[in-house]
Write a protein that holds these residues in place. Structure first.
Motif, PDB file in Angstrom:
ATOM      1  N   ALA A 106      -3.348   1.904   1.008  1.00 27.71           N
ATOM      2  CA  ALA A 106      -2.852   3.005   0.175  1.00 27.71           C
ATOM      3  C   ALA A 106      -3.686   4.260   0.457  1.00 27.71           C
ATOM      4  O   ALA A 106      -3.158   5.363   0.569  1.00 27.71           O
ATOM      5  CB  ALA A 106      -2.926   2.636  -1.303  1.00 27.71           C
ATOM      6  N   GLY A 119      -4.934  -2.004  -1.224  1.00 30.18           N
ATOM      7  CA  GLY A 119      -5.768  -0.944  -1.793  1.00 30.18           C
ATOM      8  C   GLY A 119      -6.319  -0.033  -0.711  1.00 30.18           C
ATOM      9  O   GLY A 119      -6.361   1.188  -0.863  1.00 30.18           O
ATOM     10  N   GLY A 157       0.830  -1.208   0.000  1.00 30.96           N
ATOM     11  CA  GLY A 157       0.000   0.000   0.000  1.00 30.96           C
ATOM     12  C   GLY A 157       0.863   1.255   0.000  1.00 30.96           C
ATOM     13  O   GLY A 157       0.573   2.206  -0.724  1.00 30.96           O
ATOM     14  N   ILE A 216      -5.930   1.173  -7.472  1.00 31.16           N
ATOM     15  CA  ILE A 216      -6.398   1.162  -6.087  1.00 31.16           C
ATOM     16  C   ILE A 216      -7.919   1.036  -6.041  1.00 31.16           C
ATOM     17  O   ILE A 216      -8.462   0.228  -5.276  1.00 31.16           O
ATOM     18  CB  ILE A 216      -5.908   2.431  -5.346  1.00 31.16           C
ATOM     19  CG1 ILE A 216      -4.388   2.359  -5.154  1.00 31.16           C
ATOM     20  CG2 ILE A 216      -6.603   2.578  -3.995  1.00 31.16           C
ATOM     21  CD1 ILE A 216      -3.744   3.667  -4.739  1.00 31.16           C
TER      22      ILE A 216
END
Lengths: 249, 219, 195
Positions: B103, B100, B37, B58
Motif C-alpha cells: 500500500a 501494508g 495493498g 497500514i
C-alpha cells in the motif's frame, strides 16, 4: 456548428472562493457572450487562474453561481459533468499523458467517455491534429516533441471533445520564446473560427489582436474590463496602469 | 555425529520436489498482497475519514511481525468457524502482512505521478475509475516496478515462516525429514543452500524484468 | 478465562527477551553494516566481489532458514551457541546486510567534490572517510536506520521458534493453556505495535 443559445456562454455572478482563510475570489461577476474572446490578465496571485479553473470545475467555490449556457455548474463540479463537458481546458504545463502517444492522448476521452469506436475516435483526433498543424507526429510520444508542439497537441486534445468554450490557463508561460508564436497562431485561428475563448495570458500582443474584451484582475477582484483599444490607450484604474507599465517596460 | 555429505545429498530430491509449492505460494501471496495493498490505498484516498482509518490499519500491519499474523490467522480464524487448508491460511497471512508495505509503495507511486495528470484527466471528463485505469496506473506501474519487485523477493524469503503453521514448503519438508531421521543438520543445510540459490535466481529474474521495463520506458 | 489484563501481563513477560534479542542483534548489525558498507565503498575488483558475496549471503538468505541451519548445524561442527546468540546473530547480520547497503549508498551519494576537497586539504584517505564522508552519510541515513531498527524488533519474533520465551512464544503458550486465541493473538499484534 452548435445550436446557439440565447443565454451567454458563461455567466458568473457573485463568485466567492477561499483557500482556507485566504479569500482568492471576491464577488466576481463576469459575462462571456457566445463567440466572444476574453483575455484575463493581472499580477500573479490575482485569482485569474482560480477563476477559469472554477469554470472548468477543477476547483470548488464557496458561494455565487456559474452558468454555462443554460446549465448551472454545481459548487462541487463532480456532480455536474454535463455542464463542464461544454468546456475544454489547456494547461500551462500541457499535462499530456506521457505514457500515451499523441493520438492516444487525443482519443482516450472520445473512446472512454463518449464510447466512440477506435476508428471514429482516430478520425476526429486526426482532424484536430491537422488543425493544429501536427498530424505527422500522431504516433510519437509527448517526450519526443518540443514544448510548442506538446501544447498544440494539448489544444487538439481539448478540441476533440467538441467544447463550446475553450479555456486557456497561461498556455505559453512554460514555453521557450521561439515556440510561443506557433501556439498563439493556433489560438488565433481558433478565434477566427468563432470559438468562445477565455485566455489567461500575459501575451499583450495576442490580446490586442484577438480579444474583444480584456479583463484586468487584482487581489481577487475584477478591477476593470474594456475593449483592447481603450484598455491599452486609456486604462482608467491606477493599478491597471501600473501593471501595464511594468509589462511594457 | 558429524555432517554426512551422503545423507545430505540423499535429502536433495525430497526438498527439491517442494520448490514448486514454494513458488506457487509466493506467486499467490504476491498477487494477494498487491491486490489488497492497492485496495487499501484506493480506500485511503476516497475521503478524509478513510484516510485516517487506513493509515492506522497500514501502520498497524507494518509494525507487527509476520509470524504474529500467521499465528493470528491460524488460530483465530477457526475460532470463528472459518476452516481453511493451512496453505491457504499461510497465503492469506503473507498477503495481509505484505499488503501494508505494498500500500505504501502504491502511495508513493501515485504521488509521484504529477498532479496535473489527474487534473487533465478530469478536464477531459474521464471518470474516477477511467482516470485511475488509463492515466494514473500505467504511469504508476513504472514508478513502482523496482520497490514492488523487492517486496516480491521478500515474500519469497518469508515463505519458510509457513513451516511454523505446518505448511509443506521447503523448510517444512526439511523438518519432516529431520523428524523422521533425527538428523537436523543435513536437511536444514540443504534447504538453506537451495533456498539461497532460489532467492538469488528470483532476484536476478526480477532485476532483469526491471531493466526491461526501464528500457521500454526510454523509447 | 483470563482477563485481558492477565493476557497482556503474560505476553509482556516475554518483552525482556524481545528487548534482549533486539539489543544483541544491534551489536551484530551496526558493526557489520559499517564495516561492510565502507569496505564495499572502498574496495575494487576481487576484494569487492568477496565483500559483496558476504553481504549478499546475509541479505538473500531467508532469516528463518538461517536460524535453523545455525541452530541445528553448528553444534554438529562443534560450535555450541545459545539460542539467544544464534537468534541475535542471524537477525542482526541479516538487518546488517541491508543496512550496509544504505551505508554504501549514503557514501556514494555524496558529491565527489567533498572527498576531493578533503584530499586537496592534505587529509589522508582515512581522515577523509572519518571526518568528511561518514558524518555526512550517516546523518543522511538516519531515517533508513530507524526503519531497519523497526524491522529488527519485528524480526526477533522468530526466536520463539527456537524455544526462546519472547512475546510471540508467550502468546502461543498462553493460547495453549487458555484456549482464547482471539484475545491473545490480537493482544500480541497490539503489543508489537505499541513496542
Amino acid at each position: 456548428m452548435q445550436e446557439h443559445s440565447l443565454a451567454p456562454a458563461i455567466d458568473i455572478a457573485a463568485l466567492n472562493k477561499w483557500y482556507g482563510t485566504f479569500h482568492v475570489l471576491k464577488n466576481v461577476d463576469l459575462v462571456v457572450g457566445t463567440g466572444s474572446r476574453i483575455v484575463i490578465c493581472g499580477p500573479s496571485g490575482s485569482g485569474k487562474s482560480s477563476l477559469i479553473r472554477c469554470v472548468n470545475g477543477l476547483e470548488k467555490y464557496e458561494s455565487g453561481t456559474i452558468r454555462l449556457a443554460d446549465t448551472p455548474l454545481e459548487m462541487d463540479a463532480a456532480k455536474s459533468s454535463a455542464a463542464r463537458r461544454q468546456t475544454g481546458m489547456v494547461f500551462q504545463s500541457f499535462n499530456l499523458f506521457p505514457h500515451l502517444t499523441v493520438l492516444a492522448n487525443c482519443t482516450l476521452s472520445l473512446r472512454r467517455v463518449q464510447k466512440k469506436s477506435r476508428g471514429a475516435a482516430s478520425e476526429i483526433a486526426m482532424h484536430f491534429l491537422e488543425k493544429v498543424k501536427i498530424p505527422e507526429q500522431a504516433n510519437k510520444y509527448p517526450a519526443e516533441l518540443s514544448g510548442g508542439q506538446q501544447q498544440r497537441v494539448a489544444i487538439a486534445r481539448a478540441l476533440c471533445l467538441n467544447p463550446r468554450i475553450m479555456l486557456f490557463d497561461e498556455p505559453t508561460s512554460a514555453l521557450d520564446p521561439e515556440m510561443v508564436k506557433e501556439v498563439l497562431d493556433v489560438m488565433t485561428s481558433l478565434a477566427r473560427d468563432g470559438m468562445t475563448m477565455v485566455c489567461v495570458t500575459h501575451e499583450m500582443h495576442f490580446a490586442r489582436e484577438v480579444a474583444d474584451r480584456i479583463v484586468f484582475m487584482d487581489q481577487g477582484s475584477i478591477v476593470e474590463q474594456s475593449d483592447p483599444a481603450s484598455f491599452f490607450a486609456a486604462p482608467t484604474h491606477a493599478r491597471t496602469r501600473a501593471f501595464l507599465s511594468n509589462l511594457l517596460h | 555425529m558429524g555432517f554426512e555429505i551422503g545423507f545430505a545429498i540423499a535429502t536433495i530430491p525430497t526438498i527439491l520436489s517442494v520448490v514448486g509449492t514454494t513458488l506457487i505460494i509466493t506467486a499467490l501471496s504476491c498477487a494477494g498482497a498487491a491486490g489488497l495493498g492497492f485496495a487499501f490505498e484506493m480506500i485511503r484516498r476516497s475521503g478524509w475519514t478513510a484516510d485516517y482509518v487506513m493509515r492506522f490499519v497500514i501502520d498497524f500491519i507494518r509494525a507487527t511481525p509476520v509470524l504474529g499474523w500467521l499465528y493470528f490467522m491460524y488460530f483465530v480464524l477457526p475460532f470463528y468457524g472459518v476452516r481453511l487448508p493451512t496453505t491457504a491460511v499461510g497465503i492469506l497471512g503473507l498477503s495481509v502482512y505484505y499488503s501494508g508495505y505494498l500500500a505504501e509503495v502504491f502511495r508513493a507511486g501515485i504521488d509521484a505521478v504529477a498532479k496535473g495528470q489527474q487534473e487533465a484527466a478530469r478536464a477531459l471528463g474521464l471518470g474516477r475509475v477511467d482516470a485511475v485505469v488509463f492515466v494514473i496506473a500505467p504511469q504508476m506501474l513504472r514508478n513502482i516496478a523496482a520497490p514492488m519487485g523487492n517486496y516480491f523477493v521478500s515474500i519469497l524469503k518469508a515463505t519458510p515462516y509457513l513451516a511454523a503453521i505446518a505448511v509443506p514448503e521447503m523448510l517444512g519438508s526439511a523438518f519432516d525429514i529431520a523428524s523422521d531421521t533425527y538428523r537436523y543438520a543435513e536437511p536444514l543445510t540443504v534447504a538453506g543452500v537451495m533456498f539461497l540459490l532460489l532467492a538469488l535466481a528470483v532476484t536476478g529474474g526480477v532485476k532483469q524484468l526491471e531493466r526491461k521495463l526501464l528500457k521500454a520506458d526510454r523509447r | 478465562m483470563m482477563s485481558i489484563f492477565q493476557i497482556w501481563l503474560g505476553i509482556l513477560q516475554g518483552l525482556h527477551v524481545t528487548a534482549l534479542v533486539t539489543l544483541y542483534g544491534l551489536l551484530f548489525a551496526v558493526p557489520f553494516a559499517l564495516l561492510f558498507g565502507i569496505a564495499q565503498h572502498l574496495t575494487t575488483g576481487l576484494a569487492r566481489f568477496a565483500v559483496t558475496a558476504v553481504i549478499e549471503f546475509w541479505r538473500s538468505s531467508s532469516v528463518i532458514i538461517l536460524l535453523f541451519v545455525f541452530y541445528y548445524a553448528l553444534p554438529v561442527f562443534g560450535i555450541e551457541l545459545s539460542a539467544m546468540t544464534v537468534g541475535a546473530m542471524v537477525i542482526g547480520l541479516n538487518i546488517g546486510g541491508y543496512a550496509s547497503q544504505s551505508v554504501r549508498a549514503g557514501l556514494q551519494a555524496l558529491d565527489k567534490g567533498q572527498s576531493e576537497a578533503g584530499s586537496a586539504l592534505g587529509l589522508t584517505r582515512a581522515q577523509v572517510l572519518f571526518m568528511i564522508e561518514l558524518p555526512q552519510a550517516l546523518t543522511a541515513m538516519a531515517p533508513t536506520f530507524i526503519n531497519q531498527l523497526i524491522q529488527l524488533v519485528k524480526g526477533t519474533a522468530i526466536v520463539s521458534l527456537v524455544t526462546l520465551t519472547d512475546m510471540t512464544f508467550r502468546a502461543k503458550e498462553l493460547a495453549q493453556i487458555e484456549y482464547d486465541p482471539v484475545a491473545i493473538y490480537t493482544s500480541l499484534l497490539l503489543a508489537y505495535f505499541v513496542v
